[in-house]
Design a protein around this motif. Structure first.
Motif, short mmCIF file in Angstrom:
data_model
loop_
_atom_site.label_atom_id
_atom_site.label_comp_id
_atom_site.label_asym_id
_atom_site.label_seq_id
_atom_site.Cartn_x
_atom_site.Cartn_y
_atom_site.Cartn_z
N ASP A 75 0.90 -1.23 -0.10
CA ASP A 75 0.05 0.14 0.06
C ASP A 75 0.91 1.17 0.08
O ASP A 75 0.51 2.21 -0.73
N GLN A 78 2.49 1.73 -3.37
CA GLN A 78 1.46 2.04 -4.37
C GLN A 78 1.08 3.64 -4.25
O GLN A 78 0.93 4.36 -5.24
N HIS A 82 1.70 6.52 -7.28
CA HIS A 82 0.75 7.49 -7.83
C HIS A 82 1.04 8.91 -7.36
O HIS A 82 0.11 9.81 -7.76
N SER A 245 3.71 -0.54 -12.13
CA SER A 245 2.72 -1.35 -11.11
C SER A 245 3.66 -1.88 -10.21
O SER A 245 5.15 -1.67 -10.44
#
Length: 288
Positions: A75, A78, A82, A245
Motif C-alpha cells: 500500500d 502504491q 501514484h 505497477s
C-alpha cells in the motif's frame, strides 16, 4: 437298596457343589490377579503430535504478521507510485534512494548507446530476450542508468536496439535499487557483457563510473501506451518499458492457510490418539 441309592445321590450332589465352589474361587482369584496392560501417555508419537500443532500454529501466527506487514508495504509503495513525477537532482543522495523506490521520475538527456548492457535472459509473453540498460547522459552532465525495457533475442544479436533514438529524449520511469540475487543466479561477467541481475554499482563502474560522472542510480522506464503500439515497438526491435505497477511478491496468505490447516489437522490426530489411548487404559469389564 434304596438307602444306598439315596446315599450315592447325596455324595454326587456334594461333589458337584464342591466342584462349582472351586471353579468360582479360581475365577475370582484370576479376576483379582489380572490387571489390564496400560499404555504409557509419554510415547514418541504423542510427543510429536503434541509438538506439531503448537509449532505450526506459531508459524501461522508469524505468517499472519508478515502478511499484514507486506500488505502495508505494498500500500505504501502504491501510494508512492501514484504521486506526481519528480525531476532528479544533479547529484542524487544515494543514502535516501531506498526511501524513493517506486517513485516516478522524469529524465531528459541523450542515450549513451556504446555503454548499453543486456540484462537477462528474460521472457515476455512467451518471447525470449533481454532488458536493455543504457546510461542516460542528462542535460546537466550527470549520468544515470535506465532499464529501457524488453527486446527480443533476435534483435539483440543484430544490435538493432542501439539504433533509433539519437537525439535528446524525455522519459518517465520508476526509481529502483539493485535486484535481490538468489543462490541460483550466476555471477555477472562485465568483461564479457553478460549481466544476469542488476548490480547497480557494478553497472555504473562499467559505464564509466565517477570519472564519467555516472551515478549508481537505476531507473526502470515506464511504458503507458496502447497494446498495438507495444506490439509495433517489439516487432521493430525497440525496447519496451514496463507497466507502472508494484511487483512485490506476496504469498504469505497461502502460507497462513497452510500452517493453520496443518495445525488443525494434527490437533485432530492428537485428539483421536488420546481418546484411543484412554479407551485402552480403561477397558470395559469382561462379561461373566
Amino acid at each position: 437298596m434304596l438307602q444306598r441309592l439315596a446315599a450315592s445321590r447325596l455324595r454326587w450332589r456334594d461333589t458337584i457343589i464342591k466342584t462349582r465352589r472351586w471353579l468360582h474361587s479360581e475365577d475370582s482369584q484370576a479376576t483379582q490377579s489380572y490387571t489390564a496392560r496400560k499404555n504409557s501417555w509419554f510415547s514418541p508419537t504423542i510427543f510429536v503430535l503434541g509438538f506439531i500443532p503448537v509449532f505450526t500454529f506459531a508459524l501461522g501466527t508469524w505468517q499472519m504478521q508478515r502478511l499484514q506487514w507486506k500488505v502495508a508495504l505494498i500500500d505504501e509503495l502504491q501510494e508512492k507510485l501514484h504521486r506526481e513525477p519528480i525531476f532528479l537532482p544533479k547529484r542524487v543522495n544515494l543514502s535516501v534512494v531506498p526511501e524513493f523506490v517506486y517513485r516516478r521520475v522524469l529524465l531528459r538527456g541523450r542515450w549513451d548507446h556504446k555503454h548499453s548492457m543486456l540484462l537477462g535472459p528474460r521472457v515476455r509473453e512467451g518471447s525470449h530476450g533481454y532488458h536493455v540498460v543504457t546510461p542516460l547522459i542528462r542535460s546537466d552532465g550527470s549520468t544515470v542508468l535506465v532499464d529501457r525495457g524488453f527486446v527480443a533475442k533476435e534483435f539483440t544479436e543484430a544490435d538493432t536496439f542501439e539504433r533509433g533514438e539519437t537525439g535528446e529524449v524525455e522519459i518517465l520511469g520508476m526509481l529502483r535499487t539493485s535486484h535481490t540475487r538468489n543462490s541460483f543466479t550466476p555471477d555477472n561477467k562485465p568483461n564479457e557483457g553478460t549481466w544476469y541481475w542488476a548490480d547497480v554499482d557494478a553497472m555504473a563502474d562499467h559505464a564509466g563510473g565517477e570519472a564519467e560522472h555516472v551515478q549508481p542510480v537505476f531507473v526502470e522506464q515506464i511504458y503507458d501506451g496502447s497494446s498495438q503500439d507495444a506490439a509495433s515497438r517489439l516487432s521493430k526491435g525497440m525496447p519496451l518499458g514496463r507497466a507502472a505497477s508494484v511487483d512485490v511478491r506476496n504469498a504469505h496468505l497461502s502460507y497462513v492457510i497452510t500452517w493453520f490447516s496443518l495445525s488443525a489437522f494434527t490437533t485432530a490426530m492428537l485428539a483421536r490418539l488420546v481418546l484411543k489411548r484412554r479407551a485402552q487404559n480403561h477397558p470395559r469389564p469382561l462379561p461373566r
